[in-house]
Structures are given as C-alpha cells and as structure tokens.
Design an enzyme around this catalytic site. Structure first.
Site, PDB file in Angstrom:
ATOM      1  N   ASP A 136       0.870  -1.261   0.096  1.00 56.09           N
ATOM      2  CA  ASP A 136      -0.118   0.269   0.152  1.00 56.09           C
ATOM      3  C   ASP A 136       0.734   1.391   0.123  1.00 56.09           C
ATOM      4  OD1 ASP A 136      -1.890  -1.790   0.116  1.00 56.09           O
ATOM      5  OD2 ASP A 136      -2.262  -1.497   2.392  1.00 56.09           O
ATOM      6  N   ARG A 277     -17.374  -3.562 -17.810  1.00 54.66           N
ATOM      7  CA  ARG A 277     -16.862  -4.697 -17.324  1.00 54.66           C
ATOM      8  C   ARG A 277     -16.053  -4.379 -15.968  1.00 54.66           C
ATOM      9  NH1 ARG A 277     -20.221  -6.742 -19.894  1.00 54.66           N
ATOM     10  NH2 ARG A 277     -20.171  -8.517 -21.400  1.00 54.66           N
TER      11      ARG A 277
HETATM   12  O1  F6P Z   1      -2.433  -4.202   3.183  1.00 51.81           O
HETATM   13  C1  F6P Z   1      -2.197  -4.959   2.177  1.00 51.81           C
HETATM   14  C2  F6P Z   1      -3.486  -5.114   1.551  1.00 51.81           C
HETATM   15  O2  F6P Z   1      -3.149  -6.093   0.443  1.00 51.81           O
HETATM   16  C3  F6P Z   1      -4.379  -4.058   1.163  1.00 51.81           C
HETATM   17  O3  F6P Z   1      -4.097  -3.367   0.012  1.00 51.81           O
HETATM   18  C4  F6P Z   1      -5.819  -4.907   1.136  1.00 51.81           C
HETATM   19  O4  F6P Z   1      -7.002  -3.933   1.489  1.00 51.81           O
HETATM   20  C5  F6P Z   1      -5.768  -5.905   2.511  1.00 51.81           C
HETATM   21  O5  F6P Z   1      -4.249  -6.126   2.328  1.00 51.81           O
HETATM   22  C6  F6P Z   1      -6.236  -7.082   1.950  1.00 51.81           C
HETATM   23  O6  F6P Z   1      -6.092  -7.950   3.093  1.00 51.81           O
HETATM   24  P1  F6P Z   1      -6.417  -9.451   3.225  1.00 51.81           P
HETATM   25  O7  F6P Z   1      -5.140 -10.348   2.705  1.00 51.81           O
HETATM   26  O8  F6P Z   1      -6.536  -9.772   4.750  1.00 51.81           O
HETATM   27  O9  F6P Z   1      -7.655  -9.880   2.560  1.00 51.81           O
END
Ligand code: F6P
Length: 361
Positions: A136, A277
């Site tokens: 992120d 889509r």
């Molecule tokens: O923080 C990294 C991340 O991939 C975010 O971009 C995303 O919102 C989240 O983790 C997804 O989390 P999980 O792997 O718990 O579904």
C-alpha cells in the site's frame, strides 16, 4: 550469545523474504555469536511461543522468492488489549515470550497496523526495530515501502491486459486495485498502464464527472475507457458523511455488490448505456516474485535494520527519506497514514496529460 527475534506481520508481499534474508545475513556477518529466533505467523508466534531457531542456511535462496518463509497473520491492533477466547492476555504473553527467550531485540517486518503493535511493545519496554513493508506504501516515515514496486508491476500488467480487450470491444473497464485506504498503488499503476480515469480515496469522485470523461473520449472516437480504481475510492456524497455513516453505507454496499467497483460500474452503465466490465486482480497484486527494485530496497532496509540492532538503536524504524536510508522514531510512525496529496506534482502532471481523477467540473 545475542538472540534476535524476527517476525513478518500483516498482509504478505513479494519482497518479505528478501528483507528477512538481508536482515539475517547482515546480523550473522556483522555480529558475533548471533542467534536468530524466527517467530511463526507474525505476532501470533510471539504470543503463542511458536518459533524456530534459524540457521544461516535457512536464509539462502530467498532473494527472488515471494511470500514469507516465516508465515504471517493479522493480529488487529484494535483488539490487541482484548483477551483471547481462553482469557490469554496477548500483550503480556508477547512480553513474557520476549523475556523468557532473553531477546536482545525484536525485529518486525510489517505495515501500518503491525507497526502500531511494535510501538506499543516498545512503550511496554521491549527493544523493537521496525522494517517498512506494504504494497500500500502508506507507512508514514518512509518515502517508499518494500512490496509496493512489485505490486505496481502486477497491477500495471493487469491494466495492460485489459487495454487490448477493452479496445477490441469498445467497453468501459474498471480495474479495482488494492491499497486499503490510500491510492498510491492505483495512482502508479494507473499512470504506468495509461488509465484514462484514476479514482483514489484521497480525491472523492463525482459520477457525473466520470461520465463526462467517458463521453469526451467517445467524442474523440475513442470507444473504450479504462478506469483504475482504488478499492478505497469514495464518492463525494460518501465523503460528506460521518465516519459512522460511511461504515454503515459500506456494509450495505457489500451486501449488494461483490466489491466497490461493481457499484460504480452499475452507475456508469445506467448513465451512459455503455457496457461496463469490472476486473479485480485482488491478491495477485501481492503474489509472485519481487521486482529487482524491491529486492534492492528490501535487502538494504534489512541490512540497515541489522546495523541498527547491533548499534542498539531501538524503538525506531529503518526508512528511506529523500533517497537516503535513515531511521525514524516508531512513535512518529505509529498510527499515521501516508496518503496521496491531491495537490501534489504527480497529480498535476497526470491531469496535464489528460487523466481524469473523477472530480473535474
Ligand atoms: O495491506 C495490504 C493489503 O493487500 C491491502 O491492500 C488490502 O486492502 C488488504 O491487504 C487485504 O487484506 P487480506 O489479505 O487480509 O484480505
């Protein structure tokens, strides 16, 4: 003998293994009589005393390998003070494990949530060193986090693939990308993939403005539009709501659509009559091999963390600021998000080449 604890926490990313390798190699080479304890599955391993004594050979062959050899998990900071089902006090358990193993310090490879826990442990008297990981790129205190670059590469490839099919069919495509509450990943992948519209949490969108951008392309005989949308993107109407109301609305939308992009897709279809889509690359963005750039910064940040550990520079995070490898106090990092500034140069430059951020009048 000096024992160093290490763990990987939160969502994984492509260069976690490279960072583990960088930290361990530097510790073994620069320190004397070093032992490394690898905790399994993030803080969970520290809480439940699940660990392994790692040998130098355990860290070989890792530079190019995605994921994390230690395993990872989410231990939400919000619930860190809540006892486990069997009554176990998690913070106390972590402190007990640390003390019983006689650790010199604990090195935490983690993102935003994880480093809040690191900071709490530091406040509780443990010697902690943080290393900034996350696709992120939202960790305050470091210009860049390892994992981000590799995720941008995957997300860009996804947009590239969509481009050819969108052009063939003359459709509107929404590519929903990760990033949690910030838009770094979408902004970079959107720019790299030539998205026509980029929607970020930091710039609330107006659906009519998006429709206008699609129509403007139509008028130029460009019968397809690619929208790169961050999973956390919000409309201007939603941005006007209180945090509580936003949460409720999100819950409602979750019941109606598999993910936020479908809601926007439906609204665009209704307003334009064009076929829309949606593509959600999801966890692919965290998978596969790290890019060369991520391997370099993960190795360097790991090596810096090891040097900090050997110097006794605790309660800090290894970081990159202004191109320099430095360390910043954990207390400054914890709980702060590094967001995209809507007035920044990159946004201005993107607008200048005709990209819409869904908020133009
Ligand atoms: O923080 C990294 C991340 O991939 C975010 O971009 C995303 O919102 C989240 O983790 C997804 O989390 P999980 O792997 O718990 O579904």
């Amino acid at each position: 003998m000096k024992r160093y604890g290490i763990l990987t926490s939160g969502g994984d990313c492509q260069s976690l293994n490279a960072a583990l390798r960088g930290t361990a190699k530097a510790l073994f080479r620069l320190g004397t009589d070093v032992e490394i304890i690898g905790f399994r599955n993030g803080f969970r391993g520290l809480i439940h005393r699940e660990y392994e004594i790692m040998r130098p050979e355990n860290f070989s062959g890792l530079l190019t390998r995605g994921g994390t050899i230690l395993g990872t998990s989410r231990t939400p900071f919000k619930q860190i003070r809540d006892p486990e089902e069997d009554g176990l006090d998690k913070v106390r358990a972590m402190k007990d494990t640390y003390r019983e193993l006689g650790l010199e310090c604990l090195i935490v490879l983690g993102g935003n949530g994880s480093q809040k826990t690191s900071n709490l442990l530091a406040q509780e008297g443990l010697r902690v060193i943080a290393v900034p990981k996350t696709i992120d790129n939202d960790l305050w205190g470091s210009d860049i986090t390892f994992g981000f670059h590799s995720a941008v590469e995957v997300a860009t490839n996804a947009i590239d693939c969509i481009h050819t099919t969108a052009a063939s069919h003359g459709r509107v495509f929404i590519v929903e990308l990760m990033g949690h509450k910030v838009g770094w990943l979408t902004l970079y992948a959107g720019l790299a993939g030539g998205a026509d519209v980029i929607l970020l949490p930091e710039i609330p969108y107006d659906i009519d403005s998006i429709v206008k951008a699609i129509r403007a392309r139509e008028a130029q005989r460009k019968h397809f539009t690619i929208i790169a949308m961050a999973e956390g993107a919000i409309s201007k109407e939603m941005a006007a709501l209180s945090k509580k109301e936003q949460k409720e609305l999100r819950k409602k939308m979750k019941k109606k659509y598999p993910s936020p992009a479908y809601g926007i897709g439906a609204a665009i279809e209704e307003k334009t009559g064009q076929e829309v889509r949606v593509t959600v690359p999801g966890h692919m963005q965290r998978g596969g091999h790290p890019t060369a750039y991520d391997r370099v910064i993960a190795t360097r940040l790991g090596s810096e963390a090891a040097a900090m550990a050997l110097r006794g520079e605790f309660g800090r995070m290894a970081a990159i600021t202004g191109g320099k490898f430095v360390s910043v106090p954990l207390g400054d990092v914890a709980g702060k998000l590094k967001t995209v500034d809507p007035e920044s140069e990159i946004i201005r430059e993107a607008r200048a080449v005709g990209i819409s951020f869904g908020n133009e009048p």
